[in-house]
Enzyme design. Sequence first.
Site, PDB file in Angstrom:
ATOM      1  N   GLU A  64       1.173  -1.347   0.238  1.00 45.02           N
ATOM      2  CA  GLU A  64      -0.102   0.469   0.270  1.00 45.02           C
ATOM      3  C   GLU A  64       0.941   1.014   0.038  1.00 45.02           C
ATOM      4  O   GLU A  64       0.567   2.066  -0.594  1.00 45.02           O
ATOM      5  CB  GLU A  64      -1.209   0.102   1.435  1.00 45.02           C
ATOM      6  CG  GLU A  64      -2.083  -0.774   1.037  1.00 45.02           C
ATOM      7  CD  GLU A  64      -1.804  -2.327   2.039  1.00 45.02           C
ATOM      8  OE1 GLU A  64      -0.251  -2.015   1.804  1.00 45.02           O
ATOM      9  OE2 GLU A  64      -2.940  -2.496   1.859  1.00 45.02           O
ATOM     10  N   PHE A 126     -11.340  -6.898  14.433  1.00 46.16           N
ATOM     11  CA  PHE A 126      -9.680  -7.364  13.322  1.00 46.16           C
ATOM     12  C   PHE A 126      -9.729  -5.854  12.441  1.00 46.16           C
ATOM     13  O   PHE A 126     -10.971  -5.895  12.573  1.00 46.16           O
ATOM     14  CB  PHE A 126     -10.520  -8.522  12.806  1.00 46.16           C
ATOM     15  CG  PHE A 126      -9.572  -8.952  12.281  1.00 46.16           C
ATOM     16  CD1 PHE A 126      -8.564  -9.360  12.570  1.00 46.16           C
ATOM     17  CD2 PHE A 126     -10.045  -9.601  11.178  1.00 46.16           C
ATOM     18  CE1 PHE A 126      -7.550 -10.094  11.465  1.00 46.16           C
ATOM     19  CE2 PHE A 126      -9.115  -9.456   9.712  1.00 46.16           C
ATOM     20  CZ  PHE A 126      -7.521 -10.048  10.325  1.00 46.16           C
ATOM     21  N   GLN A 127      -8.448  -5.631  12.587  1.00 49.48           N
ATOM     22  CA  GLN A 127      -8.252  -4.905  11.347  1.00 49.48           C
ATOM     23  C   GLN A 127      -8.784  -3.508  11.516  1.00 49.48           C
ATOM     24  O   GLN A 127      -8.730  -2.531  10.659  1.00 49.48           O
ATOM     25  CB  GLN A 127      -8.226  -5.232   9.794  1.00 49.48           C
ATOM     26  CG  GLN A 127      -7.161  -7.173   9.664  1.00 49.48           C
ATOM     27  CD  GLN A 127      -7.283  -6.978   8.392  1.00 49.48           C
ATOM     28  OE1 GLN A 127      -8.379  -6.101   7.346  1.00 49.48           O
ATOM     29  NE2 GLN A 127      -6.055  -7.815   7.826  1.00 49.48           N
ATOM     30  N   LYS A 176     -17.687  -0.014   6.042  1.00 49.78           N
ATOM     31  CA  LYS A 176     -17.635  -1.077   5.480  1.00 49.78           C
ATOM     32  C   LYS A 176     -19.786  -1.265   5.426  1.00 49.78           C
ATOM     33  O   LYS A 176     -19.736  -1.073   3.807  1.00 49.78           O
ATOM     34  CB  LYS A 176     -17.591  -2.655   5.880  1.00 49.78           C
ATOM     35  CG  LYS A 176     -17.820  -3.566   5.310  1.00 49.78           C
ATOM     36  CD  LYS A 176     -16.554  -5.030   5.972  1.00 49.78           C
ATOM     37  CE  LYS A 176     -17.144  -5.844   4.739  1.00 49.78           C
ATOM     38  NZ  LYS A 176     -16.378  -7.366   5.453  1.00 49.78           N
ATOM     39  N   MET A 490      24.584   6.876   1.860  1.00 46.98           N
ATOM     40  CA  MET A 490      24.985   8.519   2.186  1.00 46.98           C
ATOM     41  C   MET A 490      24.399   8.436   4.048  1.00 46.98           C
ATOM     42  O   MET A 490      25.265   9.452   4.411  1.00 46.98           O
ATOM     43  CB  MET A 490      23.339   9.128   2.142  1.00 46.98           C
ATOM     44  CG  MET A 490      23.182  10.622   2.582  1.00 46.98           C
ATOM     45  SD  MET A 490      24.758  11.246   1.984  1.00 46.98           S
ATOM     46  CE  MET A 490      23.857  12.414   0.267  1.00 46.98           C
TER      47      MET A 490
END
Length: 583
Positions: A64, A126-127, A176, A490
């Site tokens: 993502e 959940f999530q 949702k 770097m």
Amino acid sequence: MVALQAPTAQKTATRTVTGGALACEALLANGVTTMFGYPGGAALPFYRELMRYPMLRHVLVRHEQNAAHAADGYARTTGKVGVCVATSGPGATNLLTGLATAFMDCVPVVAITGQVARAAIGTQAFQEVDVLGMVGPITKGAFQLQSAAEIPEVFARAFALAREGRPGPVLIDLPKDVQLAPVEVGGLEPSASHGEATPELSAAAEFALEQAAGLLADAERPVLVAGHGVAMAGATTELLRFAEASGVPVGTTLLGLGVFPEHHPQALGMVGMHGTVQANLAMHHADLLIGVGMRFDDRVVGRPKDFAPGARIVHVDLDPKAFGRVVRADVPVLADARAALRAWTGLARRYERPAWWARLRTWAADHAECGSAEPESADAQPTTPEVVRALRRVVGGAATVVADIGQHQMFVALHHGFDRPGQMLTSGGLGTMGYALPAAMGVKVAEPGRPVWAVVGDGGFQMSAAELSTLVANKLAVKVLVVNNQCLGMVRQWQELFYDNVYSHSLLPQPDFAALARAHGCWATTVRRRGELENALREAALHPGPVVVDVQVPVEETVYPMVPAGAVPGDVRCVDAVDSSLC
Ligand SMILES: Cc1ncc(C[n+]2csc(CCOP(=O)(O)OP(=O)(O)O)c2C)c(N)n1
């Protein structure tokens, strides 16, 4: 959380659709044709509906964060709002680095996240994460939908917010149940126009410009520093006209590269920590410093209290919070860069200032070779400046070059030469490793006909190499040039210069990148000798699909010029670490 009234627009023939479908229609209504995303449970109702809208192209990424970077690259290239999509929880948190990257560089992006159903919010479902709570400091605003009926209005507000003023990311969180909810709608009108006319100047800005014009007429050692705001305002023509009308020397910031042609006789090149000697010394010795569409960030300024000690500072910006944030603004001009430069050109007279130009030209000539030595033998590994110059010869000015973060990024900024805005993209503000490959993907989706090169270090490449599969699956012919010094270059440079040569965790074991690229389905090659370099780049440029060119460069390169951290631009160094005397 932002709760809104249901829309009151007049409805004609009504239909019943789900919130997910209405979200798709709202995207279309806001001019969206393309998005980058990754599905998951809480976003599935939206994804189900998406298949009914073939006008909306969805590029399935492999992480993502890369959806946000791709949306960012798409937005920087098109000037339109880039769109990314993720599910709730880990999908949403994976977006954050990409949104912060866009926020720092003023890139308009709308992120859509799935969320657990409203009844489950706050239950550690959940999530479930409180994404609105997380994105506050890295977005211009975030909305959580409370009903499907709000979708058209919230989407319109989110897109407007992303674009207006100082552009940036905005997040829309779609629970949702809101995606699933049936809603009655009328026909949706696409929003009228996404283009913007040149804003008018306020009376206060006009007055400030008159003061600024007076200072410029009196100045003996003026310098103008142009930033990303010039590109965003579409003000490159106005900048050129103003520079030529006034005779002022022009430097650019990292994100401003290309807003003033680097081959113009008044161009000084890049300012800042790895900017050119002449641009940094010009800022330090100036008696008038004009910053246009730039933030005076710490990489440009160094120690604020000692910055440009003899200069009056004129600062042109459309964000009032930019004034005085880092350095004083003796004359703040709150205005769009295009309007301000246009008006100032009308007030400007050209002064030649021969003594000032003599100093600038001497600094430039004395340091023309700074940090760009090339080895003699064709069997030696190529140096990174040499790789960048070869790339420029092969691709000419037509390509978009997206640089990742690290030494190679600064070598690209110093040695490629940029003549138009948008020719070089990079994560300037956040400095996000892993940005270049997915952002290049967004650029290629936006401009399929233009060559696009991602120049990445071996460290940054390993952060987003999985997107090679996305390139192959979508036939996106992005060319990836890995500048492979087998270390976090770097970091290694700072350890060499400032941390007693203790190379703590900066040497980087790595796989065979060409083999890895081939496993993804890309054409790939490895360059170990400078004699092989240009042919390999030419072959890569001609290949019709995505390619990876792994160029092995020396481990111990150091980017010069350099203004050490905490110093001022007048302390710019152009020598190796052993001899650290000042220029
Ligand atoms: C996500 C992220 N992690 C860490 C850093 C700190 N950092 C800046 S440059 C750099 C080294 C980059 O190494 P590489 O990609 O190999 O490029 P090089 O400097 O060698 O050209 C690191 C670790 C960062 N900018 N971004």
